[in-house]
Design a protein around this motif. Structure first.
Motif, PDB file in Angstrom:
ATOM      1  N   ALA A 108       0.845  -1.197   0.000  1.00 53.94           N
ATOM      2  CA  ALA A 108       0.000   0.000   0.000  1.00 53.94           C
ATOM      3  C   ALA A 108       0.877   1.241   0.000  1.00 53.94           C
ATOM      4  O   ALA A 108       1.978   1.231   0.558  1.00 53.94           O
ATOM      5  CB  ALA A 108      -0.912   0.023   1.226  1.00 53.94           C
ATOM      6  N   GLU A 174      -5.257   2.950   2.545  1.00 56.47           N
ATOM      7  CA  GLU A 174      -5.410   1.801   1.653  1.00 56.47           C
ATOM      8  C   GLU A 174      -5.254   0.495   2.430  1.00 56.47           C
ATOM      9  O   GLU A 174      -5.664  -0.572   1.963  1.00 56.47           O
ATOM     10  CB  GLU A 174      -4.364   1.869   0.537  1.00 56.47           C
ATOM     11  N   ALA A 175      -4.622   0.590   3.585  1.00 54.65           N
ATOM     12  CA  ALA A 175      -4.430  -0.579   4.448  1.00 54.65           C
ATOM     13  C   ALA A 175      -4.355  -0.078   5.881  1.00 54.65           C
ATOM     14  O   ALA A 175      -4.116   1.107   6.121  1.00 54.65           O
ATOM     15  CB  ALA A 175      -3.143  -1.322   4.074  1.00 54.65           C
ATOM     16  N   SER A 191      -9.755  -7.500   8.507  1.00 51.86           N
ATOM     17  CA  SER A 191      -9.509  -7.361   7.071  1.00 51.86           C
ATOM     18  C   SER A 191     -10.746  -7.801   6.289  1.00 51.86           C
ATOM     19  O   SER A 191     -11.178  -7.126   5.348  1.00 51.86           O
ATOM     20  CB  SER A 191      -8.293  -8.198   6.665  1.00 51.86           C
ATOM     21  N   VAL A 196     -10.051  -4.212   3.416  1.00 48.47           N
ATOM     22  CA  VAL A 196      -8.709  -3.699   3.113  1.00 48.47           C
ATOM     23  C   VAL A 196      -7.706  -4.591   3.845  1.00 48.47           C
ATOM     24  O   VAL A 196      -8.051  -5.232   4.830  1.00 48.47           O
ATOM     25  CB  VAL A 196      -8.522  -2.235   3.596  1.00 48.47           C
TER      26      VAL A 196
ATOM     27  N   ALA B 220      -3.069  -3.619  -1.879  1.00 49.45           N
ATOM     28  CA  ALA B 220      -4.271  -2.832  -1.580  1.00 49.45           C
ATOM     29  C   ALA B 220      -4.846  -2.275  -2.876  1.00 49.45           C
ATOM     30  O   ALA B 220      -4.098  -1.728  -3.689  1.00 49.45           O
ATOM     31  CB  ALA B 220      -3.930  -1.695  -0.630  1.00 49.45           C
TER      32      ALA B 220
END
Lengths: 248, 248, 248, 248, 248, 248
Positions: A108, A174-175, A191, A196, B220
């Motif tokens: 990410a 994004e993570a 998750s 994500v 991601a």
């Protein structure tokens, strides 16, 4: 491969959570030894607690290395005492914040660390900066105590969830990185829930430790991590005195 | 675990060196597939060569992912096309510069990357900065061509050695990173010779790939690495056109 | 003066918009040649599209330089392939993001780039950082596709306006940079509407190109932009192969 | 186009050198008016001299704007009073350090500024940092006085040459920036001699000024460059008092 | 110890406020001399006003040093003319922004400067960056004029309070810095009210000045602060001409 | 004013040197209490030694604060345990590296810290970066042990001198910072010898402590320095256990 994991707080139930997560990702043939420090606070929340957690952690690393461990993991997200441990040990030593951040950077560009207490936010921000990720990672605190993670009657998980949601929405994360060793069992579930990648530092560190062992890499010993100088240390408890650790 | 390694230059003897190094560190049960790109320059030396190496590399990653690879490694130290590969693939993709730097950061505070040609020095410096290590790592060029590493009659190895010695002496490097996939077989020997950890990116990447697979982590897909938009691409060679890669 | 503008996406209607904007600001005696790449995606949205746009763009720059162009402009806000083009060409090559940012820095301390798609936001942030402006410029995405800018029935212009308003209000932007070559015709209108300077990269690049030509400055050829090494490139399409470009 | 160049030191022979260089690159139809400040030091060497050079420079810019200048250039490499001039004027104002650095960034990744006196080195380093180029540009001082550049019997040119040679050899500079307005006539000769691009700020600024005028861009007036507040200024010399400048 | 405080704006009622605050913290035996500049704007709001405030301020510092002052303080939060004053004087010279920031860094990790006008926000942000604190300190403007702080009928204090509250809530400020010399009398009251440390630059500077005097430290005179070169300065007002200041 | 100075190493002769230097600069009416830690290494050389020095140092600060100290100084140049001490105490706590760097920044733009052992160089570089001075200050090690400073038969002073000379010559240092508490008595002599300001952290810290006390400023208690949470700490030595320190 023999990997030592030291829980630098003195709460053995948390060590159990950590050990289970670690064993769940260890390669076949990897032996995980998870130990609880004998000295220090029951949880590490801020700079002050770190101080009292480090000697006990170092003692376990010294014992573990003598007993044949090939790599050591410090299982507190503040990477408590990481530099001192690297100076002490010849085997590689990994902090779980460092491990989580390094792993997440592979998948990410922007991510958010969600930790427990507000007072841990700035120390972790400082680590993230040191690991070169201050432009890529934000740090948030869910405002929960470390030990509440083990208390099903608390609303800790709820607050964690709500902070993750905020990170995705407001930080465009994004993570997500889970910012406490006590969250090691939650990564997969969260998750799946949030859609994500969610990274936990304990399991990330186990894989980095296996990697370093296989690659034959040890802590560099010229420069900042040169072995401690042999000298008197006064007033120390037996077993936690450097002389015992350094076998001198 | 099935790991794909793409040599993005079109020199298959270099792929053989890379594959051997990778297999030497793979875990039991890890299957390494090393492929040579079918399109592009015979060596990648600077920004211009990178451009022509990327489509062939992406084609191999697309093929590999369809064939069941669980992670991919781009085996050129410029991390050629890494961002595009992450947008294309769902599996994690790792560059060997990123891998080497992340691994070295666990064992040393200051280190030096020694690469081949001067024209690759600034692109690698740029990568090192992007990976958050510009305060910790220097980059040096030994002023040798990539393919001379395969020519025993050249003085490439000698110049590499002399640059490593300079890094240790002048940069106070605590560890050395080998800045070219073609050096993957040299790490152990040079480490023994110079008495400092020497890290190679290919082998480092294999261990990171195994780690990501075991942890169940994938690239991601919200943000910079969102999947490419379905749209016409004109004038492309069959097989290297996005449509073929994306299976659309 | 003879300036080449390459639209690296393959949509010629966008080239027309770009050419008109460029001609509108060119000095008397400057000849603008705007060409559409023959190879690659119809729009460039993110890292993946960039890859396939670069060879066609480089081919046009090689052709253009041989035909007497004295400077070249890459008319995509991702500055797609800029480094490779500088290695290839002897004439100066300018990216429109770099041009817009350099121009805006002369008239404002804080400004915001408004681009099209979210997936382009981070690549542009990365460019802005590379150009030394990360403390001065923010990047926003209006969440519109590149080609929707040409579709009067879309709400693209409305969303662009709304993001500009947000930049002025929330970022305290003193000026706005339009983050897509397809917006080249909108600068004057939006500037009048919002009462702040609005900068477009295509027109900014034309003026920088004229400046470099007049000053007799060409790309520096020692270091990162040294001319490509003569070597085999395998499997390339005729016309897009380096040999053709490099005239070797 | 009407461009005003203010030499903020009070040495008119230097203004002549500057004017000649500027006119040599101006577009057809551009009218260059070069004026010498009426107040302040005969050369600007360090922070202290800057202070006394700014009011006279501002007075010329105020007069010039009233007289119809469409852009102004401050022809001292310290970019003396640039922020204040931007607050005062509505037309764009350009500093020659900023101009030279922006121009050079289009053609080289690494470059070195060679200035006159050691005491000017840190102020220029500070500017280079502010313009976002501290990772790309170094600053050297040739240890010569500003006015010695006009004295053919001095060894100024020799020392300048020797510092340029050192920059190319030791800094791996790909291009050179001349760090004093008094060197405006030397760029072409030194470029031919050393075989690298040599950039002068005066001529670079003229081209940027023409660009901004053609693009219709003026200094942003919300934020740091908002027009001065109308208020009493005590004890000022006639003509240099803000009231006269602001026409209030 | 004899400390000179120069109010670089020409409003003597503000000098009185500054002098009272300074005397309130001075050590026994410290003699505070607070003077109002004879030249320049009645308040300093932005880059333009700074220019006209500096010569008068420098004249007072020159006079003060000759009269035996052992350290000088520039009592405007823009640290107006600080570098020039250090070049002029041999005694240490302290800016109140620099003083406040240095003091606050000893007691808080994150803090916010609250200044008066929006147009002063960016210059102060620039100072904070220069003093190395851009990652630790934010800057806010309460949108009030400097002189309104002296007008009990204005709502200046209310707006200041509301901005401090916002800083604590939104920036998570651990401490507040008052960003204007005219607020020197408010620190204790606001600290009590908001329950966080509130730091004023005038009083902080007095303590730093006493410290430097006691330690026998003076401005370093090799490098950026080397004494001005003896040279003609044309067209200056008597008393504000460098010759008079430099006693040459 | 009552200021506590804790020597966190257990060598009381060094405490005597420190106390003498501190008393030499204390204001009339300031009472300096210098204590030697009862626990830990006889000198602090690198990360490992720091760990064992901190609990004893914290115990002294807790005792000192209860006994009425109004500010505390940690007299080791690694600023050992500074964050933890700030969390523990309500009074301000100052590290001597932080103090020296803050003081020097008032009088020089570029300076060099000269410390003892190479292994302390990187930790101090890290501190200098944290204090915002990495662009202004370099760190050098004279390659001497801490205790050799007390041994007149060693060549420690010679090596220190030679490193200062190198800093002035090669780093263009405008001032020197002595990077060890054990050098507190050398500043004046070395300053006279080298003709540049030489700053010692112990004496600088005394003046900052007096300043903070006079200004009524204490450590901010919201955020990173919030008081430790009341919780069990296992296995600690009496007197060094947090409960005793926190008086709970």
């Amino acid at each position: 491969m023999r990997i030592l994991i030291v829980n630098p707080n003195t709460t053995s139930s948390m060590t159990a959570t950590i050990a289970a997560a670690a064993k769940g990702v260890a390669a076949e043939g990897t032996e995980i030894t998870a130990v609880t420090s004998l000295m220090g606070p029951v949880s590490i929340e801020g700079y002050y607690d770190e101080v009292f957690a480090i000697p006990g952690m170092l003692a376990e690393i010294a014992k573990g290395e003598k007993a044949g461990a090939q790599a050591a993991i410090i299982a507190c997200f503040d990477d408590t005492g990481l530099d001192a441990a690297r100076a002490l040990a010849n085997i590689p030593v990994i902090g779980i914040c460092e491990a989580a951040v390094a792993t997440t950077a592979f998948i990410a560009q922007r991510f958010t660390v969600v930790t427990t207490m507000e007072r841990s936010r700035l120390p972790i921000e400082h680590l993230v900066h040191r690991y070169g990720m201050s432009a890529r990672a934000k740090v948030r605190a869910a405002d929960i105590s470390v030990l509440s993670l083990e208390d099903p009657s608390s609303n800790a998980l709820e607050r964690l969830r709500s902070e993750i949601a905020a990170a995705i929405r407001e930080d465009r994360a994004e993570a997500i990185v889970l910012g406490c060793a006590g969250m090691a069992d939650l990564a997969a579930k969260l998750s799946a829930e949030f859609g994500v990648p969610v990274v936990d530092g304990v399991t990330a560190a186990v894989k980095h430790a296996e990697g370093l062992i296989t690659l034959g890499l040890k802590t560099a010993k010229r420069g900042a991590y040169a072995a401690p100088v042999d000298k008197p240390y006064l007033g120390m408890l037996d077993g936690f005195a450097p002389a015992a650790m350094l076998n001198i």
